[in-house]
Design a protein around this motif. Structure first.
Motif, PDB file in Angstrom:
ATOM      1  N   MET A 280       0.792  -1.217   0.000  1.00  0.00           N
ATOM      2  CA  MET A 280       0.000   0.000   0.000  1.00  0.00           C
ATOM      3  C   MET A 280       0.832   1.277   0.000  1.00  0.00           C
ATOM      4  O   MET A 280       0.353   2.336  -0.413  1.00  0.00           O
ATOM      5  N   ASP A 281       2.083   1.211   0.460  1.00  0.00           N
ATOM      6  CA  ASP A 281       2.875   2.436   0.544  1.00  0.00           C
ATOM      7  C   ASP A 281       3.052   3.102  -0.824  1.00  0.00           C
ATOM      8  O   ASP A 281       2.820   4.300  -0.989  1.00  0.00           O
ATOM      9  N   LYS A 282       3.407   2.310  -1.830  1.00  0.00           N
ATOM     10  CA  LYS A 282       3.615   2.873  -3.163  1.00  0.00           C
ATOM     11  C   LYS A 282       2.322   3.326  -3.826  1.00  0.00           C
ATOM     12  O   LYS A 282       2.335   4.128  -4.764  1.00  0.00           O
ATOM     13  N   ALA A 283       1.177   2.819  -3.327  1.00  0.00           N
ATOM     14  CA  ALA A 283      -0.112   3.123  -3.949  1.00  0.00           C
ATOM     15  C   ALA A 283      -0.465   4.603  -3.848  1.00  0.00           C
ATOM     16  O   ALA A 283      -1.221   5.115  -4.675  1.00  0.00           O
ATOM     17  N   TYR A 284       0.086   5.291  -2.865  1.00  0.00           N
ATOM     18  CA  TYR A 284      -0.222   6.716  -2.716  1.00  0.00           C
ATOM     19  C   TYR A 284       0.250   7.523  -3.915  1.00  0.00           C
ATOM     20  O   TYR A 284      -0.347   8.547  -4.265  1.00  0.00           O
ATOM     21  N   ILE A 285       1.320   7.082  -4.546  1.00  0.00           N
ATOM     22  CA  ILE A 285       1.871   7.831  -5.685  1.00  0.00           C
ATOM     23  C   ILE A 285       0.999   7.662  -6.923  1.00  0.00           C
ATOM     24  O   ILE A 285       1.075   8.452  -7.864  1.00  0.00           O
ATOM     25  N   VAL A 286       0.136   6.644  -6.940  1.00  0.00           N
ATOM     26  CA  VAL A 286      -0.680   6.372  -8.122  1.00  0.00           C
ATOM     27  C   VAL A 286      -1.619   7.530  -8.428  1.00  0.00           C
ATOM     28  O   VAL A 286      -1.857   7.850  -9.599  1.00  0.00           O
ATOM     29  N   PHE A 287      -2.154   8.176  -7.397  1.00  0.00           N
ATOM     30  CA  PHE A 287      -3.130   9.239  -7.625  1.00  0.00           C
ATOM     31  C   PHE A 287      -2.548  10.422  -8.414  1.00  0.00           C
ATOM     32  O   PHE A 287      -3.077  10.792  -9.455  1.00  0.00           O
ATOM     33  N   PRO A 288      -1.440  11.028  -7.955  1.00  0.00           N
ATOM     34  CA  PRO A 288      -0.863  12.107  -8.774  1.00  0.00           C
ATOM     35  C   PRO A 288      -0.273  11.593 -10.086  1.00  0.00           C
ATOM     36  O   PRO A 288      -0.257  12.326 -11.080  1.00  0.00           O
ATOM     37  N   MET A 289       0.201  10.322 -10.100  1.00  0.00           N
ATOM     38  CA  MET A 289       0.719   9.779 -11.359  1.00  0.00           C
ATOM     39  C   MET A 289      -0.386   9.696 -12.398  1.00  0.00           C
ATOM     40  O   MET A 289      -0.158   9.954 -13.592  1.00  0.00           O
ATOM     41  N   ALA A 290      -1.604   9.343 -11.975  1.00  0.00           N
ATOM     42  CA  ALA A 290      -2.735   9.312 -12.895  1.00  0.00           C
ATOM     43  C   ALA A 290      -2.986  10.696 -13.476  1.00  0.00           C
ATOM     44  O   ALA A 290      -3.233  10.849 -14.677  1.00  0.00           O
ATOM     45  N   MET A 291      -2.889  11.722 -12.642  1.00  0.00           N
ATOM     46  CA  MET A 291      -3.092  13.092 -13.116  1.00  0.00           C
ATOM     47  C   MET A 291      -1.994  13.492 -14.088  1.00  0.00           C
ATOM     48  O   MET A 291      -2.251  14.164 -15.096  1.00  0.00           O
ATOM     49  N   ILE A 292      -0.759  13.085 -13.792  1.00  0.00           N
ATOM     50  CA  ILE A 292       0.359  13.398 -14.692  1.00  0.00           C
ATOM     51  C   ILE A 292       0.159  12.735 -16.047  1.00  0.00           C
ATOM     52  O   ILE A 292       0.382  13.353 -17.102  1.00  0.00           O
ATOM     53  N   MET A 293      -0.292  11.496 -16.054  1.00  0.00           N
ATOM     54  CA  MET A 293      -0.526  10.780 -17.313  1.00  0.00           C
ATOM     55  C   MET A 293      -1.710  11.375 -18.074  1.00  0.00           C
ATOM     56  O   MET A 293      -1.710  11.401 -19.304  1.00  0.00           O
ATOM     57  N   ILE A 294      -2.712  11.844 -17.358  1.00  0.00           N
ATOM     58  CA  ILE A 294      -3.825  12.526 -18.017  1.00  0.00           C
ATOM     59  C   ILE A 294      -3.336  13.787 -18.716  1.00  0.00           C
ATOM     60  O   ILE A 294      -3.852  14.183 -19.762  1.00  0.00           O
ATOM     61  N   LEU A 295      -2.295  14.401 -18.166  1.00  0.00           N
ATOM     62  CA  LEU A 295      -1.689  15.587 -18.776  1.00  0.00           C
ATOM     63  C   LEU A 295      -0.775  15.241 -19.954  1.00  0.00           C
ATOM     64  O   LEU A 295      -0.137  16.126 -20.511  1.00  0.00           O
TER      65      LEU A 295
END
Length: 340
Positions: free
Chosen positions: A68-83
């Motif tokens: 679960m620790d690395k999962a926190y980075i997924v949220f902003p990474m999703a936004m970066i990929m949307i960009l």
């Protein structure tokens, strides 16, 4: 003039993003997230058949602490990929943040509470630097910029600690990685809260609508008054901040840290976001999909780890999932793999 610009900006966002279709029960059940649910069920069934220790509450609950620790980075990474961008420096940011925190506490005598704040600040600073470089040097892709900072941040971590480990954290610090609240892991509770917050930010605010607009057409967004550079810097800073939070959980769970921690984290995070339905072409993606993908990859790794599958094999499986997640939308498949 400013009023005219604001109206043009609002009109652009409405034309490009508020194209809501009438609700369709069929369309609802043909969304990509339902395919992810099926994949998750399949993963759980396979793991249960391979290990008798997998399918029980304690195992499933405690297993979340492992991934679960690395999962926190997924949220902003999703936004970066949307960009239409990418950040491959997040693993190095985790390492540098944790190393600075440990050094501040063990070598400089900084109180652990302040060291925790510094850890988050270092992560946010690394993300801010990424975003600033990307908007200032537009001729360079985000891949090149974050490749450079990936090497830089990891190198600084090695300069600080060399190849040594640093730990001896106070007892209360272990709560971040191993603590429970009403029998539920604290790390899981905070993950759910963060999922709700990022989901609201991305899907229910003007900021989120502007992120989608930039992903669909960056040039038109800029000419429509969207503050493209500012939004990119904010999103990359959020990625750095979440990497700093990951550093806290990882150091807490391990009881120490060293410069080589979080190696290949970027692979897992990008795979989770892509599998979750975030388009690599930008402009599409939903937080709920990334949440399901976190549990798919997380429980896949955890379950295979129970039967001692080598780490190299796990990397191969994650790589295959990443390729499939990127390739599936490009293939003419039945409607049940349709992404929204």
């Amino acid at each position: 003039m400013e009023q005219r610009t604001a109206l043009d900006k609002q009109g652009y966002i409405q034309r490009n993003l508020l194209d809501k279709k009438d609700f369709s029960l069929k369309g609802f059940f043909l969304q990509w997230e339902w395919m992810l649910v099926i994949i998750l069920i399949a993963v759980m069934m396979i793991n249960a058949s391979l290990s008798p220790y997998f399918l029980n509450y304690a195992s499933l609950r405690d297993g979340t602490m492992i991934f679960m620790d690395k999962a926190y980075i997924v949220f902003p990474m999703a936004m970066i990929m949307i960009l239409r961008d990418i950040d491959i420096s997040v693993g190095s940011t985790v390492a540098l943040s944790s190393v600075v925190m440990a050094t501040m506490y063990n070598s400089l005598g900084v109180p652990m509470e302040l060291a925790v704040v510094i850890c988050l600040a270092v992560g946010a600073l690394c993300g801010f630097i990424n975003g600033l470089l990307i908007v200032k040097f537009k001729e360079l892709s985000a891949v090149i910029v974050t490749l450079g900072t990936m090497i830089l941040y990891r190198g600084i971590a090695y300069v600080i600690l060399e190849d040594q480990a640093s730990g001896n954290f106070p007892e209360w610090f272990g709560f971040f990685g191993w603590g429970y609240v009403f029998g539920i892991p604290f790390i899981l509770i905070l993950f759910i809260i963060m999922a709700i917050l990022f989901g609201f930010l991305l899907h229910k605010t003007t900021f989120g609508r502007e992120v989608f607009a930039m992903g669909k057409n960056p040039t038109a967004s800029r000419f429509s008054g969207v503050k493209v550079d500012k939004i990119k810097i904010i999103v990359f800073t959020l990625a750095g901040l979440m990497a700093g939070l990951t550093a806290l959980f990882l150091a807490s769970r391990m009881g120490s840290t060293r410069p080589n921690v979080a190696t290949m984290y970027e692979l897992d995070v990008i795979a989770m976001a892509a599998l979750g339905g975030v388009s690599t072409a930008g402009g599409k993606g939903r937080i709920i999909g990334t949440v399901i993908a976190v549990f798919i990859i997380g429980y896949l790794q955890y379950g295979l780890g129970l039967i001692n599958i080598p780490a190299q094999t796990l990397l191969i499986i994650v790589g295959i999932l990443l390729i499939l997640a990127v390739a599936v939308p490009k293939i003419k498949l039945p409607a049940f793999v349709k992404r929204k």
